[in-house]
Design a protein around this motif. Sequence first.
Motif, mmCIF file in Angstrom:
data_model
loop_
_atom_site.group_PDB
_atom_site.id
_atom_site.type_symbol
_atom_site.label_atom_id
_atom_site.label_comp_id
_atom_site.label_asym_id
_atom_site.label_seq_id
_atom_site.Cartn_x
_atom_site.Cartn_y
_atom_site.Cartn_z
ATOM 1 N N MET A 28 0.972 -1.127 -0.024
ATOM 2 C CA MET A 28 0.039 -0.128 -0.193
ATOM 3 C C MET A 28 1.018 1.356 0.068
ATOM 4 O O MET A 28 1.832 1.473 0.866
ATOM 5 N N LYS A 29 0.730 2.251 -0.818
ATOM 6 C CA LYS A 29 1.431 3.375 -1.018
ATOM 7 C C LYS A 29 0.371 4.645 -0.828
ATOM 8 O O LYS A 29 -0.390 4.411 -1.547
ATOM 9 N N ILE A 30 0.908 5.487 -0.078
ATOM 10 C CA ILE A 30 -0.063 6.314 0.304
ATOM 11 C C ILE A 30 0.833 7.888 0.276
ATOM 12 O O ILE A 30 1.885 7.906 0.609
ATOM 13 N N LEU A 31 -0.153 8.878 -0.106
ATOM 14 C CA LEU A 31 0.482 10.325 -0.243
ATOM 15 C C LEU A 31 -0.619 11.154 0.630
ATOM 16 O O LEU A 31 -1.757 11.243 0.266
ATOM 17 N N ILE A 32 0.140 11.767 1.674
ATOM 18 C CA ILE A 32 -0.571 12.911 2.170
ATOM 19 C C ILE A 32 -0.103 14.363 1.933
ATOM 20 O O ILE A 32 1.038 14.480 1.744
ATOM 21 N N LEU A 33 -1.236 15.047 1.426
ATOM 22 C CA LEU A 33 -0.768 16.549 0.876
ATOM 23 C C LEU A 33 -1.191 17.512 2.329
ATOM 24 O O LEU A 33 -2.413 17.552 2.504
ATOM 25 N N LYS A 34 -0.253 18.091 2.758
ATOM 26 C CA LYS A 34 -0.628 18.865 3.887
ATOM 27 C C LYS A 34 0.903 19.848 3.803
ATOM 28 O O LYS A 34 1.489 19.507 4.709
ATOM 29 N N PRO A 35 0.930 20.925 3.074
ATOM 30 C CA PRO A 35 2.035 21.493 2.770
ATOM 31 C C PRO A 35 2.232 22.576 4.081
ATOM 32 O O PRO A 35 3.316 22.862 4.373
ATOM 33 N N SER A 36 1.295 23.309 4.460
ATOM 34 C CA SER A 36 1.376 24.132 5.362
ATOM 35 C C SER A 36 -0.071 24.273 6.180
ATOM 36 O O SER A 36 -1.004 23.860 5.908
ATOM 37 N N SER A 37 -0.116 25.081 7.299
ATOM 38 C CA SER A 37 0.944 25.891 7.876
ATOM 39 C C SER A 37 1.497 24.964 9.105
ATOM 40 O O SER A 37 1.054 23.923 9.071
ATOM 41 N N LEU A 38 2.536 25.558 9.884
ATOM 42 C CA LEU A 38 2.945 24.723 10.726
ATOM 43 C C LEU A 38 1.962 24.085 11.647
ATOM 44 O O LEU A 38 2.141 22.966 11.960
ATOM 45 N N GLY A 39 1.107 25.016 12.321
ATOM 46 C CA GLY A 39 0.016 24.330 13.406
ATOM 47 C C GLY A 39 -0.693 23.482 12.656
ATOM 48 O O GLY A 39 -1.201 22.184 13.150
ATOM 49 N N ASP A 40 -1.070 23.510 11.486
ATOM 50 C CA ASP A 40 -1.810 22.799 10.829
ATOM 51 C C ASP A 40 -1.190 21.324 10.329
ATOM 52 O O ASP A 40 -1.818 20.272 10.235
ATOM 53 N N VAL B 14 1.012 20.026 12.228
ATOM 54 C CA VAL B 14 1.102 19.287 13.398
ATOM 55 C C VAL B 14 -0.307 18.500 13.710
ATOM 56 O O VAL B 14 -0.407 17.495 14.158
ATOM 57 N N GLN B 15 -1.397 19.283 13.188
ATOM 58 C CA GLN B 15 -2.723 18.724 13.671
ATOM 59 C C GLN B 15 -3.036 17.836 12.875
ATOM 60 O O GLN B 15 -4.000 16.851 13.096
ATOM 61 N N ALA B 16 -2.384 17.420 11.678
ATOM 62 C CA ALA B 16 -2.702 16.559 10.675
ATOM 63 C C ALA B 16 -1.830 15.207 10.893
ATOM 64 O O ALA B 16 -2.042 14.130 10.377
ATOM 65 N N LEU B 17 -1.122 15.289 11.858
ATOM 66 C CA LEU B 17 -0.144 14.218 12.276
ATOM 67 C C LEU B 17 -0.696 12.826 12.724
ATOM 68 O O LEU B 17 -0.446 11.787 12.438
ATOM 69 N N PRO B 18 -2.026 13.023 13.424
ATOM 70 C CA PRO B 18 -2.888 11.978 14.018
ATOM 71 C C PRO B 18 -3.096 10.838 12.648
ATOM 72 O O PRO B 18 -3.223 9.579 12.719
ATOM 73 N N ILE B 19 -3.119 11.624 11.341
ATOM 74 C CA ILE B 19 -3.830 10.833 10.146
ATOM 75 C C ILE B 19 -2.576 9.723 10.034
ATOM 76 O O ILE B 19 -2.730 8.383 9.690
ATOM 77 N N LEU B 20 -1.344 10.599 9.731
ATOM 78 C CA LEU B 20 -0.149 9.632 9.429
ATOM 79 C C LEU B 20 -0.068 8.271 10.804
ATOM 80 O O LEU B 20 0.298 7.270 10.196
ATOM 81 N N GLU C 61 3.799 2.409 2.645
ATOM 82 C CA GLU C 61 4.792 3.439 2.491
ATOM 83 C C GLU C 61 3.931 4.646 2.242
ATOM 84 O O GLU C 61 3.170 4.999 1.550
ATOM 85 N N ILE C 62 4.192 5.635 3.260
ATOM 86 C CA ILE C 62 3.573 6.873 3.378
ATOM 87 C C ILE C 62 4.607 8.041 3.043
ATOM 88 O O ILE C 62 5.589 7.999 3.809
ATOM 89 N N HIS C 63 4.235 8.826 2.128
ATOM 90 C CA HIS C 63 5.032 10.128 1.902
ATOM 91 C C HIS C 63 4.141 11.123 1.986
ATOM 92 O O HIS C 63 2.774 11.201 2.042
ATOM 93 N N TRP C 64 4.832 12.133 2.392
ATOM 94 C CA TRP C 64 4.156 13.695 2.608
ATOM 95 C C TRP C 64 4.627 14.539 2.009
ATOM 96 O O TRP C 64 5.811 14.844 1.946
ATOM 97 N N TRP C 65 3.730 15.439 1.245
ATOM 98 C CA TRP C 65 3.935 16.668 0.509
ATOM 99 C C TRP C 65 3.864 17.758 1.329
ATOM 100 O O TRP C 65 3.040 18.047 1.779
ATOM 101 N N ILE C 66 5.312 18.702 1.403
ATOM 102 C CA ILE C 66 5.130 19.711 2.426
ATOM 103 C C ILE C 66 6.107 20.803 1.980
ATOM 104 O O ILE C 66 6.743 20.722 1.260
ATOM 105 N N ASP C 67 5.730 21.922 2.285
ATOM 106 C CA ASP C 67 6.569 22.986 2.216
ATOM 107 C C ASP C 67 7.856 22.827 2.592
ATOM 108 O O ASP C 67 7.984 22.451 3.624
ATOM 109 N N SER C 68 8.671 23.541 1.773
ATOM 110 C CA SER C 68 10.232 22.798 2.001
ATOM 111 C C SER C 68 10.645 23.497 3.247
ATOM 112 O O SER C 68 11.595 23.182 4.014
#
Length: 222
Positions: A1-13, A15-21, A32-39
Amino acid sequence: MKILILKPSSLGDVVQALPILRLIKRHLPSSEIHWWIDSRLAPLLEDDPDLTSVVLFERQRWAAPRHWPEMWRSLRWLRQQAFDWVIDLQCLLRSGVFAWLTNGKLSIGLDEPREGARGFYDIIIRRPSALTHAVDWYLGVLPPLGVPVNGDFQWLPERPALAESVRRKWPIGKAQWIVIQPGARWPNKRWPAESYAELVRLLAAANPELHLPFSAARRIAR
């Protein structure tokens, strides 16, 4: 299973999305989980034990047309991964388009009306009410995916190397510290300064050994 999470910003958001991961990895440990995030926020997720990779969104750099080839190379790589799930927790136009362009087998996102991103998802998660906390709204993507929702996870796993670098910079020994960062971008997310001051007083009274950053605590207590 390959999964992509899109949550590039903001910092607090992010952090709040981490329970999904955490909950997906607990339910599907071999995924395999990948996260798309602001550099600029990438260090928050680097070396996270539940992530296979951090995919950088070069928001400022890619605004210039001369850097668009980099963006297309990143997108081409994402398409080559053939993701089973693409989970968009940003739910703005650019993330919705990106979710669609990755060509995953199933895309799911929040019903955020501001920019019409919902048109790019296979499954849309509505917000139960305007008062629903962001974390609870994010967690709404999991039941349709068959992932149980519970609180049995560690929000931010320990990162020994990073902790050691902090200790070298600020040798605090075994002291307990509480860092307070008052303020937020949006007025509806700002806790009153008086409430922060009361919290500082209660913490100090409960445990005199606690260390509070002087500049922040002094400003709040005034």
